[in-house]
Design a protein around this motif. Structure first.
Motif, PDB file in Angstrom:
ATOM      1  N   LEU A 220      32.100  27.158  60.682  1.00  0.00           N
ATOM      2  CA  LEU A 220      33.251  27.131  61.584  1.00  0.00           C
ATOM      3  C   LEU A 220      34.443  26.435  60.915  1.00  0.00           C
ATOM      4  CD1 LEU A 220      31.600  26.142  64.998  1.00  0.00           C
ATOM      5  CD2 LEU A 220      32.296  28.412  64.233  1.00  0.00           C
ATOM      6  N   ALA A 221      35.624  26.946  61.197  1.00  0.00           N
ATOM      7  CA  ALA A 221      36.835  26.340  60.632  1.00  0.00           C
ATOM      8  C   ALA A 221      38.006  26.586  61.563  1.00  0.00           C
ATOM      9  CB  ALA A 221      37.130  26.935  59.249  1.00  0.00           C
ATOM     10  N   SER A 222      39.050  25.804  61.386  1.00  0.00           N
ATOM     11  CA  SER A 222      40.270  25.978  62.169  1.00  0.00           C
ATOM     12  C   SER A 222      40.950  27.292  61.786  1.00  0.00           C
ATOM     13  CB  SER A 222      41.213  24.800  61.906  1.00  0.00           C
ATOM     14  OG  SER A 222      42.493  25.077  62.408  1.00  0.00           O
ATOM     15  N   ARG A 223      41.635  27.931  62.764  1.00  0.00           N
ATOM     16  CA  ARG A 223      42.302  29.203  62.503  1.00  0.00           C
ATOM     17  C   ARG A 223      43.442  29.064  61.495  1.00  0.00           C
ATOM     18  NH1 ARG A 223      47.048  30.291  64.844  1.00  0.00           N
ATOM     19  NH2 ARG A 223      46.610  32.532  64.860  1.00  0.00           N
ATOM     20  N   GLU A 224      43.894  27.826  61.228  1.00  0.00           N
ATOM     21  CA  GLU A 224      44.942  27.627  60.224  1.00  0.00           C
ATOM     22  C   GLU A 224      44.495  28.114  58.839  1.00  0.00           C
ATOM     23  OE1 GLU A 224      44.352  25.330  62.596  1.00  0.00           O
ATOM     24  OE2 GLU A 224      46.284  25.533  63.620  1.00  0.00           O
ATOM     25  N   TYR A 225      43.163  28.177  58.650  1.00  0.00           N
ATOM     26  CA  TYR A 225      42.663  28.645  57.353  1.00  0.00           C
ATOM     27  C   TYR A 225      43.031  30.098  57.087  1.00  0.00           C
ATOM     28  CZ  TYR A 225      39.858  24.516  56.235  1.00  0.00           C
ATOM     29  OH  TYR A 225      39.453  23.248  55.895  1.00  0.00           O
ATOM     30  N   LEU A 226      43.374  30.871  58.143  1.00  0.00           N
ATOM     31  CA  LEU A 226      43.777  32.262  57.952  1.00  0.00           C
ATOM     32  C   LEU A 226      45.040  32.380  57.112  1.00  0.00           C
ATOM     33  CD1 LEU A 226      43.113  33.672  61.539  1.00  0.00           C
ATOM     34  CD2 LEU A 226      41.804  34.188  59.463  1.00  0.00           C
ATOM     35  N   THR A 227      45.805  31.300  57.024  1.00  0.00           N
ATOM     36  CA  THR A 227      47.025  31.309  56.213  1.00  0.00           C
ATOM     37  C   THR A 227      46.748  30.916  54.761  1.00  0.00           C
ATOM     38  OG1 THR A 227      47.576  29.000  56.768  1.00  0.00           O
ATOM     39  CG2 THR A 227      48.401  30.722  58.245  1.00  0.00           C
ATOM     40  N   TYR A 228      45.501  30.551  54.470  1.00  0.00           N
ATOM     41  CA  TYR A 228      45.120  30.208  53.100  1.00  0.00           C
ATOM     42  C   TYR A 228      44.904  31.496  52.299  1.00  0.00           C
ATOM     43  CZ  TYR A 228      44.032  25.237  54.026  1.00  0.00           C
ATOM     44  OH  TYR A 228      44.091  23.908  54.336  1.00  0.00           O
ATOM     45  N   THR A 229      45.077  31.409  50.989  1.00  0.00           N
ATOM     46  CA  THR A 229      44.615  32.505  50.137  1.00  0.00           C
ATOM     47  C   THR A 229      43.097  32.445  50.073  1.00  0.00           C
ATOM     48  OG1 THR A 229      44.621  31.246  48.069  1.00  0.00           O
ATOM     49  CG2 THR A 229      46.696  32.323  48.730  1.00  0.00           C
ATOM     50  N   TRP A 230      42.503  33.549  49.643  1.00  0.00           N
ATOM     51  CA  TRP A 230      41.046  33.575  49.549  1.00  0.00           C
ATOM     52  C   TRP A 230      40.530  32.537  48.548  1.00  0.00           C
ATOM     53  CZ3 TRP A 230      36.532  34.420  51.433  1.00  0.00           C
ATOM     54  CH2 TRP A 230      36.418  35.260  52.541  1.00  0.00           C
ATOM     55  N   SER A 231      41.266  32.315  47.487  1.00  0.00           N
ATOM     56  CA  SER A 231      40.842  31.319  46.494  1.00  0.00           C
ATOM     57  C   SER A 231      40.829  29.928  47.107  1.00  0.00           C
ATOM     58  CB  SER A 231      41.775  31.335  45.280  1.00  0.00           C
ATOM     59  OG  SER A 231      41.633  32.532  44.559  1.00  0.00           O
ATOM     60  N   GLN A 232      41.875  29.600  47.877  1.00  0.00           N
ATOM     61  CA  GLN A 232      41.937  28.285  48.514  1.00  0.00           C
ATOM     62  C   GLN A 232      40.793  28.104  49.514  1.00  0.00           C
ATOM     63  OE1 GLN A 232      45.950  28.816  50.030  1.00  0.00           O
ATOM     64  NE2 GLN A 232      46.766  27.275  48.623  1.00  0.00           N
ATOM     65  N   PHE A 233      40.590  29.118  50.338  1.00  0.00           N
ATOM     66  CA  PHE A 233      39.537  29.028  51.351  1.00  0.00           C
ATOM     67  C   PHE A 233      38.157  28.962  50.705  1.00  0.00           C
ATOM     68  CE2 PHE A 233      36.612  31.081  54.445  1.00  0.00           C
ATOM     69  CZ  PHE A 233      36.688  30.117  55.435  1.00  0.00           C
ATOM     70  N   PHE A 234      37.931  29.791  49.696  1.00  0.00           N
ATOM     71  CA  PHE A 234      36.624  29.817  49.031  1.00  0.00           C
ATOM     72  C   PHE A 234      36.293  28.456  48.426  1.00  0.00           C
ATOM     73  CE2 PHE A 234      34.040  30.519  45.173  1.00  0.00           C
ATOM     74  CZ  PHE A 234      32.909  31.078  45.755  1.00  0.00           C
ATOM     75  N   ASN A 235      37.262  27.834  47.795  1.00  0.00           N
ATOM     76  CA  ASN A 235      37.021  26.521  47.192  1.00  0.00           C
ATOM     77  C   ASN A 235      36.708  25.454  48.241  1.00  0.00           C
ATOM     78  OD1 ASN A 235      37.384  27.436  44.559  1.00  0.00           O
ATOM     79  ND2 ASN A 235      39.598  27.083  44.607  1.00  0.00           N
ATOM     80  N   GLU A 236      37.253  25.643  49.447  1.00  0.00           N
ATOM     81  CA  GLU A 236      36.981  24.703  50.538  1.00  0.00           C
ATOM     82  C   GLU A 236      35.550  24.840  51.057  1.00  0.00           C
ATOM     83  OE1 GLU A 236      38.713  22.393  52.347  1.00  0.00           O
ATOM     84  OE2 GLU A 236      40.617  22.449  51.262  1.00  0.00           O
ATOM     85  N   ILE A 237      35.095  26.089  51.270  1.00  0.00           N
ATOM     86  CA  ILE A 237      33.807  26.296  51.943  1.00  0.00           C
ATOM     87  C   ILE A 237      32.638  26.526  50.982  1.00  0.00           C
ATOM     88  CG2 ILE A 237      34.792  27.079  54.122  1.00  0.00           C
ATOM     89  CD1 ILE A 237      33.424  29.641  51.709  1.00  0.00           C
ATOM     90  N   ARG A 238      32.934  26.717  49.701  1.00  0.00           N
ATOM     91  CA  ARG A 238      31.881  26.991  48.712  1.00  0.00           C
ATOM     92  C   ARG A 238      30.788  25.924  48.691  1.00  0.00           C
ATOM     93  NH1 ARG A 238      33.403  27.190  42.279  1.00  0.00           N
ATOM     94  NH2 ARG A 238      31.373  26.505  41.459  1.00  0.00           N
ATOM     95  N   PRO A 239      31.114  24.613  48.656  1.00  0.00           N
ATOM     96  CA  PRO A 239      30.034  23.619  48.625  1.00  0.00           C
ATOM     97  C   PRO A 239      29.160  23.648  49.870  1.00  0.00           C
ATOM     98  CG  PRO A 239      32.136  22.625  47.983  1.00  0.00           C
ATOM     99  CD  PRO A 239      32.439  23.963  48.557  1.00  0.00           C
ATOM    100  N   GLN A 240      29.770  23.902  51.045  1.00  0.00           N
ATOM    101  CA  GLN A 240      28.991  23.926  52.283  1.00  0.00           C
ATOM    102  C   GLN A 240      28.008  25.087  52.303  1.00  0.00           C
ATOM    103  OE1 GLN A 240      31.491  23.362  55.906  1.00  0.00           O
ATOM    104  NE2 GLN A 240      33.186  23.171  54.474  1.00  0.00           N
TER     105      GLN A 240
END
Length: 300
Positions: free
Chosen positions: A96-116
């Motif tokens: 689960l994540a905040s909808r603000e992540y929709l404004t991230y690029t895929w690279s930014q989002f992937f780096n955020e959720i990859r460890p989880q």
């Protein structure tokens, strides 16, 4: 007209919400999983080539040489083989994540959720394959040791560790690695030879037990040590990791503080569902052994 390709550095999360990760993303995520999963570190990888099942042969004994007199024929030695079928099971995680992540690029989002995502996958794999917890497979290291009668019950003492090794050596096996826990360090430091108290079985610097590679597994109970010939663990990953993002689903497995299900649309959240397929089996029960502490039953 040139065909446009997906570039995770330029494409926003809102513009591509399902499909597969790029090869680079999949490779990085699988490296994280494989680099932290003890089963994948110690076991033998089987290429499954996109198949949910794979039948393979493995050698159960070696070839022999024979003494011959001059002029006699040399006997033919034929190794024995057995067949086993490796079957994959699907493993999924929802983040689960905040909808603000929709404004991230895929690279930014992937780096955020990859460890989880990686931790969720390798934790679940090892819990099932090593400890038989929430296990979809017909095999586990814990079950193999129990089936083979290779369970030593008692404290982490010098003699019990030798008995743990002997359970495998007596079947002509090899102990290629121990699996222990940081919780056991103080117990292992006290595991000395009763006939020679200066002789210890645990090296504090290398963290080896009896000179054999020892890996740390955080979920292993205190007082428990696994030993094995880990070439008898086989695993495979038939497909790439896939994903899908939702903005309007209702998540039934997670609840709010008031007990109601999480509703993404109402609460302005997004959820990423990632799935991978993983296959696992042990091919020889006698290749594994377990030392566990005596369970203390409290007085009523």
């Amino acid at each position: 007209m040139a065909i446009q390709t997906f570039n995770p550095d330029n494409v926003l999360l809102s513009e591509k919400q399902d499909g597969t990760f790029t090869p680079e993303m999949t490779s990085a995520l699988m490296q994280d999983v494989a680099g932290n999963s003890l089963v994948m570190q110690l076991g033998t990888y089987e290429e499954m080539n996109g198949r949910q099942e794979k039948t393979f042969s493995f050698q159960t004994d070696g070839v022999s040489a024979y003494w011959v007199d001059e002029g006699q024929k040399i006997q033919t030695s034929k190794p024995e083989f057995a067949e086993a079928t490796l079957r994959a099971k699907k493993l999924g995680v929802i983040v689960l994540a905040s909808r603000e992540y929709l404004t991230y690029t895929w690279s930014q989002f992937f780096n955020e959720i990859r460890p989880q995502i990686a931790q969720a996958f390798y934790d679940k794999i090892d819990q099932a394959a090593l400890l038989n917890e929430d296990n979809p497979f017909a095999f586990s290291v814990d079950e193999s040791a129990t089936t083979a009668g290779n369970v030593i019950t008692g404290d982490l003492t010098f003699d019990n560790i030798l008995a743990l090794e002997d359970a495998i050596y007596d079947d002509n096996g090899e102990v290629s690695a121990f699996v222990s826990s940081n919780r056991n360090h103080s117990l292992l430091r006290g595991a000395t030879n009763p006939d020679n108290p200066t002789e210890t079985i645990y090296d504090r610097n290398s963290r080896e037990i009896d000179g054999i590679t020892t890996v740390n597994y955080k979920d292993l109970p205190k007082g428990t040590v696994l030993a094995g010939d880990w070439a008898n663990v086989r695993y495979g990953t038939p497909y790439n990791i896939t994903f899908k993002i939702s903005e309007d689903a209702q998540i039934s497995t997670v609840t709010n503080t008031d007990g109601t299900p999480v509703n993404l649309y109402e609460q302005e959240l997004i959820a990423l569902r990632a799935t991978m397929d993983f296959a696992f089996m042990t091919v020889k029960d006698e290749a594994f052994a377990k030392l566990e502490a005596v369970e203390v039953v409290p007085e009523v």
